[in-house]
Enzyme design. Structure first.
Site, mmCIF file in Angstrom:
data_model
loop_
_atom_site.group_PDB
_atom_site.id
_atom_site.type_symbol
_atom_site.label_atom_id
_atom_site.label_comp_id
_atom_site.label_asym_id
_atom_site.label_seq_id
_atom_site.Cartn_x
_atom_site.Cartn_y
_atom_site.Cartn_z
ATOM 1 N N THR A 53 0.835 -1.206 0.000
ATOM 2 C CA THR A 53 0.000 0.000 0.000
ATOM 3 C C THR A 53 0.870 1.257 0.000
ATOM 4 O O THR A 53 0.581 2.227 -0.700
ATOM 5 C CB THR A 53 -0.903 0.010 1.252
ATOM 6 O OG1 THR A 53 -1.681 -1.175 1.249
ATOM 7 C CG2 THR A 53 -1.809 1.216 1.275
ATOM 8 N N HIS A 56 2.073 1.943 -3.407
ATOM 9 C CA HIS A 56 1.057 2.607 -4.246
ATOM 10 C C HIS A 56 1.047 4.113 -3.972
ATOM 11 O O HIS A 56 0.893 4.927 -4.890
ATOM 12 C CB HIS A 56 -0.335 2.036 -3.975
ATOM 13 C CG HIS A 56 -0.531 0.646 -4.504
ATOM 14 N ND1 HIS A 56 -0.597 0.367 -5.841
ATOM 15 C CD2 HIS A 56 -0.662 -0.540 -3.876
ATOM 16 C CE1 HIS A 56 -0.764 -0.934 -6.019
ATOM 17 N NE2 HIS A 56 -0.800 -1.510 -4.833
ATOM 18 N N HIS A 76 1.555 2.266 8.203
ATOM 19 C CA HIS A 76 0.547 1.671 9.093
ATOM 20 C C HIS A 76 1.045 0.436 9.833
ATOM 21 O O HIS A 76 0.372 -0.024 10.748
ATOM 22 C CB HIS A 76 -0.719 1.332 8.296
ATOM 23 C CG HIS A 76 -0.472 0.421 7.141
ATOM 24 N ND1 HIS A 76 -0.123 0.903 5.899
ATOM 25 C CD2 HIS A 76 -0.481 -0.914 7.039
ATOM 26 C CE1 HIS A 76 0.062 -0.127 5.084
ATOM 27 N NE2 HIS A 76 -0.141 -1.238 5.749
ATOM 28 N N GLU A 77 2.166 -0.119 9.437
ATOM 29 C CA GLU A 77 2.644 -1.330 10.118
ATOM 30 C C GLU A 77 3.690 -0.914 11.146
ATOM 31 O O GLU A 77 4.726 -0.359 10.781
ATOM 32 C CB GLU A 77 3.267 -2.284 9.089
ATOM 33 C CG GLU A 77 2.283 -2.699 8.013
ATOM 34 C CD GLU A 77 2.915 -3.549 6.906
ATOM 35 O OE1 GLU A 77 4.118 -3.842 6.994
ATOM 36 O OE2 GLU A 77 2.197 -3.892 5.970
ATOM 37 N N CYS A 106 -16.051 0.922 13.106
ATOM 38 C CA CYS A 106 -17.005 1.778 13.817
ATOM 39 C C CYS A 106 -17.545 1.127 15.084
ATOM 40 O O CYS A 106 -17.936 1.818 16.017
ATOM 41 C CB CYS A 106 -18.145 2.180 12.881
ATOM 42 S SG CYS A 106 -19.323 0.864 12.509
ATOM 43 N N ILE A 188 3.858 -10.696 1.336
ATOM 44 C CA ILE A 188 2.798 -11.419 2.061
ATOM 45 C C ILE A 188 2.714 -12.868 1.589
ATOM 46 O O ILE A 188 2.524 -13.789 2.391
ATOM 47 C CB ILE A 188 1.439 -10.696 1.940
ATOM 48 C CG1 ILE A 188 1.546 -9.307 2.584
ATOM 49 C CG2 ILE A 188 0.335 -11.495 2.614
ATOM 50 C CD1 ILE A 188 0.275 -8.478 2.493
ATOM 51 N N GLU A 208 5.328 -18.188 -8.758
ATOM 52 C CA GLU A 208 5.856 -16.815 -8.754
ATOM 53 C C GLU A 208 6.740 -16.609 -9.992
ATOM 54 O O GLU A 208 7.555 -17.471 -10.311
ATOM 55 C CB GLU A 208 6.682 -16.608 -7.461
ATOM 56 C CG GLU A 208 7.537 -15.357 -7.414
ATOM 57 C CD GLU A 208 6.746 -14.062 -7.554
ATOM 58 O OE1 GLU A 208 5.713 -13.906 -6.889
ATOM 59 O OE2 GLU A 208 7.170 -13.202 -8.366
ATOM 60 N N ARG A 213 12.172 -13.866 -5.715
ATOM 61 C CA ARG A 213 11.125 -14.278 -4.776
ATOM 62 C C ARG A 213 10.851 -15.777 -4.850
ATOM 63 O O ARG A 213 10.540 -16.409 -3.834
ATOM 64 C CB ARG A 213 9.860 -13.454 -5.018
ATOM 65 C CG ARG A 213 10.098 -12.021 -4.546
ATOM 66 C CD ARG A 213 8.967 -11.076 -4.842
ATOM 67 N NE ARG A 213 9.150 -9.828 -4.084
ATOM 68 C CZ ARG A 213 8.402 -8.757 -4.236
ATOM 69 N NH1 ARG A 213 7.433 -8.742 -5.121
ATOM 70 N NH2 ARG A 213 8.628 -7.681 -3.502
HETATM 71 ZN ZN LIG Z 1 0.247 -3.269 5.193
HETATM 72 ZN ZN LIG Z 2 -18.600 -1.176 11.585
#
Ligand SMILES: [Zn+2]
Ligand SMILES: [Zn+2]
Length: 358
Positions: A53, A56, A76-77, A106, A188, A208, A213
């Protein structure tokens, strides 16, 4: 421990920011105020890892262009230490070493209420919709914190989030004693090879096109590596599985032709667990490849919260994973643009980034 360290009102820190609609990241000095919402925590980042991500966002492709509001602190990791908690925080405390579930959910929609928060209809993503962890400090909702074993090296803890994607994908259908294909061995997928081995798959077959890899998959314990650019994948999978095909396929490639072919070497009654995201619609022979074969298909969104996290922790604690091998590069956070270029060339497993103090 008291619920706040002596912190100034604002902290000056280095951060990785997407601030221009073009390729690349900016390394900036910015301030973060230490005031928190009632259910928020302030985390000092010990280790972060680079995700597809993030690539990107680095490349600023169509997805990034349509999704992001700039400027944005990326990432984010992570693994980090809680240094301050909001007034009403009860689940974590100052001093806890945590990682974060990336999806901010939420808690009130139909899906959250029935225990399927991973498909919450109001999901926001850290480092995509909110400022992320490629910085010295990040603010997170307490509900997203997963308290770690503080004795584990933070660089291993920071990769639990993508490892959770691999575990969620590979654990949905039973794989112990089964013939398993891992389709697509980016970071991943490589984790999925390791996870499948650790979970007792009989045979693990990696598919692959990239040499680096493919070789990594073998060194992580795959029984075979098939390169679809030069071999007939269906024939080889069948030859390796007594003619019947794979019991379970973990799909990480998002590649149209690879996905179409996967239906041909999935055994009747088998399971296809799909994490890769194709960029276009795909034509499938539903009658022959799905209905009459009696197969099952599972779409993997993120991680089951927090069921997958507990599975990940158990796997790490079992000592059966090879995280040291999966993490191929480590950089100071300020050299993230180099990390991104390596990721773009696909010459890596997982890349870890360590924030530097100012
Ligand atoms: Zn991630
Ligand atoms: Zn929710």
């Amino acid at each position: 421990m008291k619920d706040t360290l002596d912190l100034p009102e604002t902290i000056t820190m280095k951060a990785v920011v997407k601030d221009a609609p073009a390729r690349g990241f900016s390394i900036v000095t910015k301030t973060i105020d230490t005031n928190l919402h009632d259910h928020e925590v302030l985390v000092k980042v010990l280790s972060a890892s680079f995700c597809g991500t993030d690539y990107h966002i680095y490349a600023y492709d169509d997805w990034a262009r349509n999704r992001l509001k700039l400027p944005l602190t990326v990432g984010h990791e992570l693994a980090g230490k809680i240094v301050k908690v909001g007034k009403r925080v009860t689940q974590v405390k100052v001093g806890d070493v945590i990682s974060a579930e990336t999806h901010i959910i939420c808690g009130t929609c139909e899906f959250c209420l029935r225990g399927e928060g991973h498909i919450c209809e109001n999901t926001k993503i850290i480092g995509v919709d909110t400022d992320g962890c490629f910085a010295s400090y990040v603010k997170l909702p307490e509900a997203n914190c997963f308290v770690n074993n503080p004795d584990v090296d933070p660089k291993f803890l920071s990769v639990q989030e993508p490892l959770g994607n691999a575990v969620h994908t590979m654990a949905h259908f039973p794989i112990e004693g089964k013939d398993v294909v891992v389709l697509g061995c980016g970071p991943i997928g490589l984790m999925a090879v390791d996870v499948a081995r650790a979970m007792g798959a009989k045979k693990v077959i990696a598919v692959e096109v990239n040499e680096y890899r493919g070789q990594m998959a073998l060194s992580l314990g795959a029984d075979a590596w098939i390169n679809p650019a030069v071999e007939n994948t269906t024939e080889r999978v069948k030859a390796l599985t007594g003619g019947r095909g794979a019991d379970v396929i973990g799909e990480f490639s998002g590649n149209k032709r690879a996905i179409q072919e996967a239906f041909k070497y999935l055994k009747a009654g088998g399971g296809l667990s799909m994490l890769g995201i194709p960029s276009e619609p795909i034509t499938i022979d539903v009658a022959n490849d799905i209905v009459f074969k009696g197969i099952r298909i599972y779409g993997v969104v993120g991680r089951r919260i927090f069921e997958t996290w507990h599975q990940v922790r158990a796997l790490i604690d079992s000592g059966k994973l090879h995280l040291n091998q999966l993490i191929t590069h480590q950089f100071p956070l300020s050299r993230i643009n180099e990390a991104a270029e390596i990721m773009g060339r696909k010459e890596c497993g997982k890349i870890v980034l360590i924030p530097e103090d100012l």
